[in-house]
Design a protein around this motif. Structure first.
Motif, PDB file in Angstrom:
ATOM      1  N   ILE A  78      39.665  41.073  34.260  1.00 43.78           N
ATOM      2  CA  ILE A  78      40.518  39.956  33.810  1.00 43.78           C
ATOM      3  C   ILE A  78      41.174  40.307  32.490  1.00 43.78           C
ATOM      4  CG2 ILE A  78      40.513  37.566  32.993  1.00 43.78           C
ATOM      5  CD1 ILE A  78      38.186  37.107  35.049  1.00 43.78           C
ATOM      6  N   ALA A  79      40.405  40.902  31.581  1.00 46.80           N
ATOM      7  CA  ALA A  79      40.947  41.256  30.266  1.00 46.80           C
ATOM      8  C   ALA A  79      42.045  42.294  30.381  1.00 46.80           C
ATOM      9  CB  ALA A  79      39.814  41.771  29.374  1.00 46.80           C
ATOM     10  N   ALA A  80      41.943  43.164  31.381  1.00 47.35           N
ATOM     11  CA  ALA A  80      42.938  44.229  31.535  1.00 47.35           C
ATOM     12  C   ALA A  80      44.156  43.801  32.340  1.00 47.35           C
ATOM     13  CB  ALA A  80      42.279  45.447  32.191  1.00 47.35           C
ATOM     14  N   ALA A  81      44.012  42.725  33.143  1.00 44.40           N
ATOM     15  CA  ALA A  81      45.097  42.328  34.049  1.00 44.40           C
ATOM     16  C   ALA A  81      46.186  41.588  33.289  1.00 44.40           C
ATOM     17  CB  ALA A  81      44.545  41.465  35.165  1.00 44.40           C
ATOM     18  N   SER A  82      47.432  41.922  33.601  1.00 41.23           N
ATOM     19  CA  SER A  82      48.571  41.222  33.002  1.00 41.23           C
ATOM     20  C   SER A  82      49.373  40.431  34.029  1.00 41.23           C
ATOM     21  CB  SER A  82      49.498  42.223  32.294  1.00 41.23           C
ATOM     22  OG  SER A  82      49.958  43.210  33.221  1.00 41.23           O
ATOM     23  N   GLU A  85      49.261  36.643  39.236  1.00 39.15           N
ATOM     24  CA  GLU A  85      48.545  36.454  40.490  1.00 39.15           C
ATOM     25  C   GLU A  85      47.232  37.223  40.488  1.00 39.15           C
ATOM     26  OE1 GLU A  85      47.619  34.887  44.165  1.00 39.15           O
ATOM     27  OE2 GLU A  85      49.124  34.279  42.684  1.00 39.15           O
ATOM     28  N   GLU A  86      47.254  38.449  39.914  1.00 41.67           N
ATOM     29  CA  GLU A  86      46.031  39.235  39.836  1.00 41.67           C
ATOM     30  C   GLU A  86      45.002  38.527  38.958  1.00 41.67           C
ATOM     31  OE1 GLU A  86      44.434  43.680  38.448  1.00 41.67           O
ATOM     32  OE2 GLU A  86      46.524  43.092  38.121  1.00 41.67           O
ATOM     33  N   ARG A  87      45.450  37.974  37.840  1.00 43.57           N
ATOM     34  CA  ARG A  87      44.533  37.249  36.950  1.00 43.57           C
ATOM     35  C   ARG A  87      43.932  36.040  37.666  1.00 43.57           C
ATOM     36  NH1 ARG A  87      44.343  38.280  31.707  1.00 43.57           N
ATOM     37  NH2 ARG A  87      43.774  36.133  31.164  1.00 43.57           N
ATOM     38  N   TYR A  88      44.780  35.337  38.421  1.00 41.47           N
ATOM     39  CA  TYR A  88      44.261  34.162  39.146  1.00 41.47           C
ATOM     40  C   TYR A  88      43.184  34.563  40.143  1.00 41.47           C
ATOM     41  CZ  TYR A  88      43.729  30.449  42.491  1.00 41.47           C
ATOM     42  OH  TYR A  88      43.176  29.504  43.316  1.00 41.47           O
ATOM     43  N   GLN A  89      43.463  35.614  40.929  1.00 45.74           N
ATOM     44  CA  GLN A  89      42.499  36.028  41.954  1.00 45.74           C
ATOM     45  C   GLN A  89      41.170  36.436  41.317  1.00 45.74           C
ATOM     46  OE1 GLN A  89      42.855  35.615  45.090  1.00 45.74           O
ATOM     47  NE2 GLN A  89      45.044  35.088  45.113  1.00 45.74           N
ATOM     48  N   LEU A  90      41.236  37.139  40.198  1.00 42.44           N
ATOM     49  CA  LEU A  90      39.997  37.557  39.524  1.00 42.44           C
ATOM     50  C   LEU A  90      39.238  36.366  38.959  1.00 42.44           C
ATOM     51  CD1 LEU A  90      41.390  40.720  37.710  1.00 42.44           C
ATOM     52  CD2 LEU A  90      39.676  40.724  39.542  1.00 42.44           C
ATOM     53  N   LYS A 119      50.032  33.010  32.046  1.00 41.86           N
ATOM     54  CA  LYS A 119      50.502  34.106  32.900  1.00 41.86           C
ATOM     55  C   LYS A 119      50.405  33.751  34.381  1.00 41.86           C
ATOM     56  CE  LYS A 119      49.310  37.714  29.563  1.00 41.86           C
ATOM     57  NZ  LYS A 119      48.498  38.938  29.298  1.00 41.86           N
ATOM     58  N   ILE A 120      49.564  32.793  34.692  1.00 43.55           N
ATOM     59  CA  ILE A 120      49.378  32.374  36.091  1.00 43.55           C
ATOM     60  C   ILE A 120      50.469  31.394  36.465  1.00 43.55           C
ATOM     61  CG2 ILE A 120      47.805  31.185  37.673  1.00 43.55           C
ATOM     62  CD1 ILE A 120      45.487  32.232  35.993  1.00 43.55           C
ATOM     63  N   GLY A 121      50.904  31.420  37.711  1.00 45.59           N
ATOM     64  CA  GLY A 121      51.974  30.546  38.182  1.00 45.59           C
ATOM     65  C   GLY A 121      51.645  29.079  37.986  1.00 45.59           C
TER      66      GLY A 121
END
Length: 988
Positions: A78-82, A85-90, A119-121
């Motif tokens: 999560i900390a590495a994701a920018s 959608e990837e952040r939401y899934q994690l 960053k999430i929709g």
């Protein structure tokens, strides 16, 4: 004692506190799939902490290490994701991991991170905010719930069309659901909550039928519509729209069965079974409700849903409620134990239902009735404080308490206990209890069980017990169709400026009272907290306590004043507009008051079919009341009525003289022997018998009963040959009909017949003299997929109304047909001075067509079908009639559904409210020639003999047909018994 005095006297022990959620609970997050769906009273017990977290000692070291590693890995990703959608899934995986580990509190903290992650929709964040708003509303923290709701709405506006395609649920669905929860729990606005849930369902329907949306969004709409059924049914019941609740469940189940529009998953089907159980419970049909809830729980078990799943536990809670009403709760201790375990794991379940309620049910399964009462008393006190005695939350809790008393053989409920309970439900002059709201689940069970207590088998009934039992039976009767009149009351108010002004004032005063109560409850809760955790300094504590006592007393004074203003305004409305009062909250007259309007030769009979017995109440002129218990079960009654109606509902009349046509003489006599023969001594001398009967008895054709066993129709001794039965929705309807001022109508007749269902003008059609009225639906279509324009034409109805018009010497232009026989024309036509108004068309019952919550009359197509072409009960109430008769010569085989009679009773009540004295309606698909002979015969008989009552005119014509004066074939009851009269039997 005045509320202000009470507050001062009781301080500092002011009832029980509202749920105090500690900081750990603010971390709570529950995925929607496991969120509790309970429609329960807001909790009254403090949640002292979040769910107990499993310790390292209770897990294997390896499992603990594996879980910690999983959490750490997700946190690093999560900390590495920018990418949003990837952040939401994690984050969603992390929330799910906590939830599956029963660490629900930490799961909530992750959901809060999602809402605040820019960053999430926006759509994703809106959905999670709505979930949090809903969870907090269920848990009792309404301020926090409102904040999340505001975020959900704001974020929903920012969601892009592309993002909506990627979401599992539309944000609008989610925040409407949360908004409804807040409205009913925090604001005491249960009607507004229902409007929001309906808005949700309507949005889902629109999206489902929108060809411009993708298949994925169509599927999401389908899921939303099906997932919302349970909540909508609950709110319909709580808003006293019981018939609508039953028809809505039936409609959804029929649409699912057709397989065309809606396809339900097993979980959705099981949830709809729970909704069915709620609707059936509101009809006092707890045996069928138990079967439905058993089916739901068996499905959940087969799907291996976790024990702490909210849907599973709502079903368990519902089964405990049903079992309590059936006197079988001690058989379901396992449900209570599983529910209590789930409360310890899932705080949303813990917050959705007060600890007092859940504890009381658990104690009841062990037969500890006194302890159960003590526990539920706290919940009741909390609800009275926060929502008042009229709240459906308060009402279902007090019904539970009443059932605990009724089940307690060691300390059985007294007549005084029952009387106190009923006083909060049954209206009395000059005040009224708000009939708009009822308690779900167990209210009918408490009332029906009370009947059995007051009128026991083989024991004389005291006058006071009989009077109270009569009151209960009338309450059950009026409740069955009350909700159907609410929209009519609104229509009535809209059309009368003086009434509209008073109703608007009444609404404002209710809002004012709710606000005053919230302020009082807030200060009283604060007083409780101070009393439990006083300042350390005794002098500071004393000053604080005194200051809070004064504040509570002032708020109590304000609330008391609001209550008094509302009470006085309602008295004014009742005095000036008794019809409106009858629609929103019918007064239940005493036997003495009812007896004062009965005339010599008349008797009023209220019949109630309970699960294990029947109950009869006979009121004679002068007010003498007799209460009796009858030895017949509801199941037996239903089976006999089904057997009796079978040839009638088949719409296949005999074609030859002497043909029995499948008529069941044994069932006919068995029904007479069970329901009327025991009353015989008290009906002596009565020529007109007003019968008020609901549930399965509302579908019973009373004029087709025989008083003795018979081998053939030729030997039959028909009850109608001795008396004139008149059906009556309730005692209050008869009192109102006899007390309202009347004026003489001048025009003889207006009819709306043979409407153009396709909206096109057409030439007159020749109808067979011996045709049977068609069903509304052609044989090659199902009600779920029917096009209104394909309703089957009824050309023979035109012959009937022409014959009635001739008998009444009606002039040209009195019969409107084709496209002129429209809803718009009915609403605009001045029929306020017409003596006889006829509607010769199809009658539509709830559940027969999607979107038909109440009974209605199918008229000419005006562009949208059901929306603008059916005359519904609220339209009827808005009519200004002064009619001696309304003739509903409609094809209607829907009585066989078990609830059709109550639906038509509601429609009759609508006509009575509009100014009609008597309604003549069909009970099955009539044969045209005999129908014409019968209706014309009634009006000829009235014209020929001015001493005849309306009831006499009908039975005289029926007796003539029985005796063969209209031909030997018409001696069969199929031809002479389909019409029944409801309302005032007397001539004007």
């Amino acid at each position: 004692m005045a509320l202000r005095q009470w507050a001062l006297a009781r301080f500092p022990m002011l009832l029980r506190p509202l749920c105090l959620l500690l900081a750990s609970l603010c971390l709570l997050a529950v995925p929607l799939v496991a969120t509790a769906q309970a429609d329960a009273a807001p909790p009254d017990d403090a949640v002292q902490s979040g769910p107990p977290e499993p310790s390292a000692k209770e897990r294997s070291a390896a499992a603990q290490a594996e879980f910690d590693a999983r959490v750490q890995d997700l946190r690093q990703k999560i900390a590495a994701a920018s990418d949003g959608e990837e952040r939401y899934q994690l984050l969603d995986q992390l929330s799910d991991a906590y939830f599956k580990a029963s660490r629900v509190g930490e799961a909530m903290r992750v959901s809060d991170e999602i809402v605040n992650d820019a960053k999430i929709g926006a759509g994703r964040r809106s959905l999670r905010a709505s979930q949090l708003a809903l969870s907090w509303a269920i848990s009792g923290d309404f301020a926090r719930s409102q904040r999340y709701l505001a975020s959900a709405k704001s974020l929903a506006r920012d969601a892009t069309p592309a993002e909506l395609e990627s979401l599992p649920r539309e944000p609008g669905y989610a925040f409407l659901r949360a908004e409804a929860e807040i409205a009913r729990r925090a604001q005491n606005r249960h009607e507004y909550a229902l409007s929001k849930i309906r808005e949700l369902s309507n949005l889902a329907r629109r999206n489902l039928n929108d060809p411009g949306l993708s298949g994925k969004r169509h599927q999401a709409a389908t899921n939303e519509l099906l997932d919302n059924v349970q909540m909508q049914v609950r709110l319909l019941v709580m808003n006293n729209r019981r018939q609508e609740a039953m028809s809505y469940v039936s409609e959804i189940q029929l649409v699912i069965k057709s397989g065309r529009e809606l396809k339900a998953t097993p979980v959705q089907a099981a949830s709809i079974n729970v909704a069915e159980a709620i609707a059936l419970s509101s009809q006092d049909d707890y045996d069928a409700a138990l079967a439905a809830i058993n089916t739901a729980l068996a499905t959940f078990q087969g799907l291996q849903l976790p024990e702490f799943d909210g849907r599973v536990n709502e079903a368990r809670r519902m089964r405990l409620m049903v079992a309590l009403s059936l006197g079988k709760i001690r058989d379901y201790a396992n449900d209570a134990e599983a529910w209590m375990r789930a409360r310890g794991v899932n705080p949303v379940i813990a917050g959705s239902v007060s600890m007092g309620e859940s504890d009381s049910l658990a104690l009841a399964t062990r037969g500890q009735w006194s302890d159960a009462i003590l526990r539920v008393d706290g919940s009741i006190a909390n609800q009275v404080r926060h929502q008042g005695t009229e709240s459906p939350f308060t009402k279902y809790l007090t019904a539970m308490r009443m059932l605990y008393r009724l089940n307690d053989s060691a300390k059985p409920a007294t007549q005084s206990d029952i009387e106190r309970y009923v006083a909060n439900l049954a209206n009395d002059d000059p005040d009224w209890a708000d009939g708009s709201f009822r308690g779900a689940y167990v209210e009918d069970g408490a009332l029906s069980t009370s009947l059995g207590t007051l009128v026991p088998a083989g024991t004389p009934v005291s006058d006071s017990a009989a009077a109270l039992a009569f009151r209960i039976s009338e309450l059950l009767r009026s409740n069955s169709s009350q909700g159907a009149l609410a929209d009519g009351a609104a229509r009535l108010a809209a059309g009368n400026p003086a009434l509209r002004s008073l109703v608007e004032q009444e609404q404002l005063l209710r809002f004012e009272r709710n606000a005053s109560r919230q302020q009082f409850a807030r200060e009283a809760d604060r007083a409780d907290r101070i009393a439990k955790n006083p300042p350390a300094d005794p002098m500071v504590a004393e000053r604080s306590a005194k200051a809070q006592a004064i504040e509570v007393a002032e708020k109590a004074k304000t609330l008391e004043a609001s209550n008094e203003r509302l009470k006085q305004l309602r008295r004014q409305i009742s005095a000036q507009f008794p019809v409106y009062r009858e629609l929103v909250s019918p007064n239940i007259p005493s036997a003495a008051k009812l007896g004062s309007v009965l005339r010599p030769g008349e008797v009023y009979v209220n019949l109630y079919s309970a699960a294990n017995a029947g109950f009869a109440f006979i009121v004679q002129p002068g007010g003498k009341l007799v209460a009796m218990r009858l030895d017949i079960t509801r199941e037996r009654t239903r089976n006999l009525i089904a057997a009796l109606r079978k040839p009638f509902d088949a719409a296949s009349p005999p074609e030859q003289e002497g043909d029995a046509g499948g008529f069941d003489l044994a069932a006919s006599h068995a029904l007479y022997a069970a329901w009327l023969a025991p009353l015989k001594d008290h009906l002596q001398g009565a020529k007109i018998i007003y019968i008020s009967a609901g549930g399965p008895l509302s579908s019973l054709p009373w004029n087709a009963l025989v008083t003795a066993p018979a081998a053939s129709l030729a030997d039959a001794s028909w009850w109608v040959a001795q008396v004139a039965p008149m059906q009556m929705p309730s005692a209050s309807s008869l009192v109102l009909a006899r007390t309202l001022p009347r004026r003489e109508a001048t025009r003889p007749f207006v009819a709306f017949a043979d409407p153009s269902f396709n909206g096109r003008e057409r030439s007159a059609a020749k109808a067979s003299k011996r045709s049977v009225r068609e069903s509304p639906f052609a044989s090659d279509v199902t009600p779920q997929t029917i096009d209104y324009r394909r309703l089957q034409r009824l050309p023979e109805t035109l012959d009937e109304v022409n014959a009635i018009g001739a008998a009444l010497n009606a002039g040209d232009g009195s019969i409107l047909t084709g496209t002129a026989a429209s809803r718009t024309r009915v609403m605009k036509e001045d029929i306020s001075d017409v003596r006889v108004v006829a509607f010769a068309t199809h009658g539509l019952l709830p559940g027969e067509l999607p979107g038909m919550p109440y009974a209605g009359l199918a008229l000419a197509y005006e562009g949208q079908g059901l929306k603008d072409s059916v005359l519904t009960i609220d339209d009827v109430v808005g009519l200004r009639l002064n009619a001696d008769w309304v003739v509903l010569s409609a094809c209607n085989t829907g009585f066989a559904n078990g609830w059709g009679g109550d639906s038509m009773s509601a429609l009759s009540r609508g006509f009575f409210a509009a100014g009609t004295r008597t309604v003549l309606a069909t009970q099955w698909a009539v044969e045209s020639q005999s129908a014409s002979e019968l209706t014309v015969g009634v009006f000829k008989a009235l014209a020929a003999d001015t001493s005849l009552s309306k009831a006499d005119a009908l039975v005289r014509t029926q007796r003539d047909m029985i005796e063969g004066k209209y031909g030997a074939l018409y001696r069969h009851p199929y031809f002479w018994a389909p019409y029944s009269a409801a309302g005032d039997a007397a001539r004007p």
